[in-house]
Design a protein around this motif. Sequence first.
Motif, short mmCIF file in Angstrom:
data_model
loop_
_atom_site.label_atom_id
_atom_site.label_comp_id
_atom_site.label_asym_id
_atom_site.label_seq_id
_atom_site.Cartn_x
_atom_site.Cartn_y
_atom_site.Cartn_z
N GLN A 156 9.49 -11.58 4.02
CA GLN A 156 8.61 -10.81 4.91
C GLN A 156 8.22 -9.51 4.22
O GLN A 156 7.19 -8.93 4.51
CB GLN A 156 9.33 -10.50 6.22
CG GLN A 156 9.28 -11.62 7.21
CD GLN A 156 9.72 -11.16 8.58
OE1 GLN A 156 10.89 -10.87 8.80
NE2 GLN A 156 8.80 -11.09 9.51
N ASP A 171 13.75 -13.26 3.50
CA ASP A 171 12.81 -14.24 4.04
C ASP A 171 11.38 -14.01 3.55
O ASP A 171 10.44 -14.59 4.06
CB ASP A 171 12.84 -14.20 5.56
CG ASP A 171 12.58 -12.81 6.10
OD1 ASP A 171 12.23 -11.92 5.32
OD2 ASP A 171 12.73 -12.62 7.32
N ARG A 226 7.57 -14.78 8.22
CA ARG A 226 8.78 -15.32 7.64
C ARG A 226 8.41 -16.54 6.80
O ARG A 226 7.67 -17.39 7.25
CB ARG A 226 9.69 -15.77 8.78
CG ARG A 226 11.10 -15.46 8.52
CD ARG A 226 11.91 -15.75 9.77
NE ARG A 226 13.13 -14.98 9.64
CZ ARG A 226 14.07 -15.29 8.76
NH1 ARG A 226 13.96 -16.34 8.00
NH2 ARG A 226 15.13 -14.53 8.66
N ARG A 283 3.31 -6.61 6.51
CA ARG A 283 4.51 -7.43 6.68
C ARG A 283 4.06 -8.87 6.85
O ARG A 283 3.21 -9.18 7.68
CB ARG A 283 5.29 -6.97 7.89
CG ARG A 283 6.66 -7.63 7.99
CD ARG A 283 7.61 -6.69 8.69
NE ARG A 283 8.79 -7.35 9.24
CZ ARG A 283 9.96 -7.40 8.61
NH1 ARG A 283 10.09 -6.89 7.43
NH2 ARG A 283 10.99 -7.98 9.19
N ASP A 303 14.45 -7.94 2.64
CA ASP A 303 14.88 -9.15 3.33
C ASP A 303 14.79 -10.37 2.42
O ASP A 303 14.01 -10.39 1.48
CB ASP A 303 13.98 -9.41 4.53
CG ASP A 303 14.35 -8.58 5.73
OD1 ASP A 303 15.21 -7.68 5.58
OD2 ASP A 303 13.79 -8.83 6.81
#
Length: 317
Positions: A99, A97, A201, A198, A95
Amino acid sequence: MSLPTYSLVIPVYNEEESLPELRTRLAALLDQLDGPGEVVFVDDGSRDTSFAQIEAICHDDSRFKCVRLSRNFGHQIAITAGLDAASGDAVVIMDADLQDPPEVVLEMAARWRQGYEVVYAVRSERAGETKFKQMTAAMFYRLFRRLTDLDVPLDAGDFRLVDRRAVEAFRSMRENNRYVRGMFSWIGFNQTGVEYQRQERFAGETKYPLRKMVRFAADAVVSFSDAPLRLTLTFGFLMSVVALLFGIAAIVAELAGLYRVPGLASIAVLIAFIGGVQLIVLGVVGAYVARIHDEVKNRPLYLIREVRGLVDSVVER
Ligand code: UDP
Ligand code: MG
């Protein structure tokens, strides 16, 4: 220039706030990897300054490349476009972002060197995601496994490293309804997972609100399982058996002289119930017909507007 060993595929949709930090972290990762690497951004029709930023990054540093799609095609298609454009021996999907921490890729690469063709990342913890999202996701992955008999890893997203052979296998699957993580389970090969936490964001907000999550889940089930269709058949049979028993009971009651004029209410309820069941069954069948319709149109999965740092032949695909 020789082909890169590693490709990092990053779908980007309105991620202007994360891009500067992402670039720094990715550049650091490229330096640490044990072979040459490239980053393939896929701009999925961003409406903010994302593409302008990516363009500048690609201009500065030739290890960064970009495919710009003609409009927003959605996360799963953007990943596919990136896999089509990537040329590395190992391709990582992550991703934009942050994450998925870029540093985890080093661990994945080590596993790949041991001979695994797919190394997926398992979320041992999910920071900054609501309890509701975590719970529904956990339930969904378990249900999906049961419905499909596929060995999908629990609690893994699209963050994974994929060997060239597995990439080519994936690329041979041109279905329109794409549930990428399911497709990677389907192809088989040697797979293993690495755990990671994880992150929250980095900036901006999720592009998967509840409405899109539900759709995503339904798409996944319909493209990988015909259990809902078979369930409607079972349900139909059950209803018929119940109706038959009712019929027999009615005849027996009549013959035994127990017959009473039944209430209108029960008939109304029955009719409404049967009508409802039929509509549900039709709806389930409709969901599959809609997928067939999507597939027979046989349209290209995505259209490219322009590329940066990649040969134009990518555009032809
Ligand atoms: N994304 C995309 N197209 C879309 C939606 C999302 O390319 O239509 C990208 C987004 O920029 C991000 C990744 O896909 O890099 C995952 O999206 P997001 O982080 O919003 O999903 P979440 O992590 O919340 O499930
Ligand atoms: Mg995200």
